[in-house]
Design a protein around this motif. Structure first.
Motif, PDB file in Angstrom:
ATOM      1  N   ASP A  49       5.532 -51.741 -43.818  1.00 45.92           N
ATOM      2  CA  ASP A  49       6.096 -51.877 -45.051  1.00 45.92           C
ATOM      3  C   ASP A  49       5.642 -53.199 -45.944  1.00 45.92           C
ATOM      4  OD1 ASP A  49       7.494 -53.597 -43.593  1.00 45.92           O
ATOM      5  OD2 ASP A  49       9.450 -53.504 -44.553  1.00 45.92           O
ATOM      6  N   PRO A  60       9.482 -51.060 -54.906  1.00 45.64           N
ATOM      7  CA  PRO A  60      10.206 -51.397 -53.640  1.00 45.64           C
ATOM      8  C   PRO A  60      10.819 -50.140 -53.062  1.00 45.64           C
ATOM      9  CG  PRO A  60      11.249 -52.827 -54.937  1.00 45.64           C
ATOM     10  CD  PRO A  60      10.108 -52.099 -55.784  1.00 45.64           C
ATOM     11  N   GLU A  61      11.256 -49.302 -53.989  1.00 44.77           N
ATOM     12  CA  GLU A  61      12.475 -48.171 -53.730  1.00 44.77           C
ATOM     13  C   GLU A  61      11.682 -47.287 -52.917  1.00 44.77           C
ATOM     14  OE1 GLU A  61      11.490 -49.060 -56.605  1.00 44.77           O
ATOM     15  OE2 GLU A  61      10.630 -47.189 -57.345  1.00 44.77           O
ATOM     16  N   ARG A  64      10.883 -48.472 -49.203  1.00 52.07           N
ATOM     17  CA  ARG A  64      12.116 -48.148 -48.826  1.00 52.07           C
ATOM     18  C   ARG A  64      12.366 -46.874 -48.063  1.00 52.07           C
ATOM     19  NH1 ARG A  64      17.047 -51.671 -48.308  1.00 52.07           N
ATOM     20  NH2 ARG A  64      18.500 -50.325 -47.450  1.00 52.07           N
ATOM     21  N   GLN A  65      12.313 -45.941 -49.000  1.00 47.50           N
ATOM     22  CA  GLN A  65      12.594 -44.694 -48.646  1.00 47.50           C
ATOM     23  C   GLN A  65      11.468 -43.954 -47.808  1.00 47.50           C
ATOM     24  OE1 GLN A  65      12.313 -42.804 -52.483  1.00 47.50           O
ATOM     25  NE2 GLN A  65      14.040 -43.674 -53.158  1.00 47.50           N
TER      26      GLN A  65
END
Ligand code: TRP
Length: 351
Positions: A49, A60-61, A64-65
């Motif tokens: 990541d 960033p989302e 994250r997903q």
């Protein structure tokens, strides 16, 4: 240091999306085989990541997903948390710490010459606005590999320059500070077709942005639709025409995926791929027939993967637990290396 050298795997992927069949034949399949060979003392599979953020800092989302998507794809392919440690890169602060020290052992011009970095700078259209973090990711990748004392890195061909750069850092570190780090070897697919699987449109590489991927999570009808729409030899207009096998994506996929048992089961008129290729070259073999066979082969390979993925999708909290536990195990290992590195560098001030 008299003990026999341990065999340790470290590899991983950036969580930028679901994994596709290019990832599968290029590396995932091999990782599972190596895992099940029982030859390795330790296996670490990392969801990178922090590396994904080097060119996705504004999203960033997305990163994250996609962590969970990549974890599901790993588990679906048969990475077994009982045998391998799956973890999240950013959970291991030692990796960033090591990166900082390794930066002193690499020149800017050396990173600039790294072919993968060069290609990505072009692809991503950074031009003169290259994020420093992105530029340094080969160094951080050397930290990932050496933190676990990895001897073996099963990865795709595009990762070769990263491993080369890592080896240079290991040599430099060991020559400056004394024998501390372990040199890794890359393990590539042995089959040419697996090395660089083209997209279904025949473009050089399968890539999310080109929309030419077959995903491990695709439903059976999506796979069929994609296979039946695949690019083939554009000069093979009528069934009677001689066709070209070289560079023809349908045949490249068959080379990557088909096995003699598939012929027995789905296309018993031919013993193996060579016979099918000969017929295509002579003329008299239609694309639809070859694609239908390829579809059967792909379905046979991907159905169990998709089913295993669905089982894990039904227990997402367990997947997070696996990642959390894996990250704790990985951190412990990286901390040991960090202690050795600090000692070698004489920055272990308080013991
Ligand atoms: N660069 C890899 C990718 O693009 C991800 C990665 C990060 C990696 N660190 C690694 C792969 C160490 C192998 C070893 O997906």
């Amino acid at each position: 240091m008299e003990e026999t050298k341990k065999k340790i795997i470290l590899t991983g992927d950036r969580p930028t999306g679901r994994l596709h069949v290019g990832h599968y034949v290029g590396s995932l399949k091999r990782r599972v085989e190596l895992q099940n060979s029982g030859e390795f003392d330790d296996i670490f599979i990392m969801i990178a990541d922090a590396q994904a953020l080097t060119d996705n800092a504004e999203h960033p989302e997305k990163v994250r997903q996609n962590i969970i998507q990549v974890a599901l794809d790993y588990l679906a392919c048969g990475i077994d948390p009982e045998k391998a440690t799956i973890f999240i890169q950013s959970m291991i602060p030692e990796l960033t710490e090591l990166t900082f020290y390794y930066m002193n052992l690499v020149t800017v011009s050396r990173v600039q010459r790294n072919p993968t970095v060069k290609a990505e700078i072009q692809q991503k259209k950074f031009e003169s606005s290259i994020p420093v973090g992105f530029f340094c990711y080969p160094i951080s990748q050397a930290a990932d590999i050496t933190a676990f004392r990895a001897t073996t890195v099963p990865a795709g061909e595009d990762q070769m320059p990263m491993i080369e750069q890592c080896k240079e850092i290991v040599h430099k570190f060991n020559s400056v500070y004394g024998e501390t780090l372990t040199e890794p070897e890359i393990v590539l697919p042995t089959n040419q077709a697996c090395l660089r699987l083209p997209g279904i449109d025949g473009k050089a590489k399968m890539s999310k942005s080109l929309g030419n991927c077959i995903y491990l999570s695709d439903e059976s009808d999506e796979i069929k639709k994609k296979v039946m729409s695949m690019f083939t030899d554009p000069n093979h207009l009528r069934v009677e025409d001689p066709g070209q096998v070289e560079g023809n994506p349908v045949f490249i996929y068959l080379e990557a995926f088909s096995r003699p048992e598939h012929f027995e089961e789905f296309l018993p008129d031919y013993k193996n791929l060579e016979e099918l290729e000969d017929h295509y070259r002579r003329g008299g073999l239609g694309d639809v027939k070859v694609k239908k066979f390829l579809n059967n082969v792909m379905q046979a390979e991907l159905t169990p993967i998709r089913e295993r993925r669905k089982e894990w999708e039904a227990k997402i909290p367990d997947v997070y637990d696996t990642l959390k536990a894996g990250s704790a195990v990985a951190e412990k290992k990286a901390a040991e290396t960090m202690t050795a590195v600090k000692k070698a560098m004489q920055i272990d001030y308080f013991g």
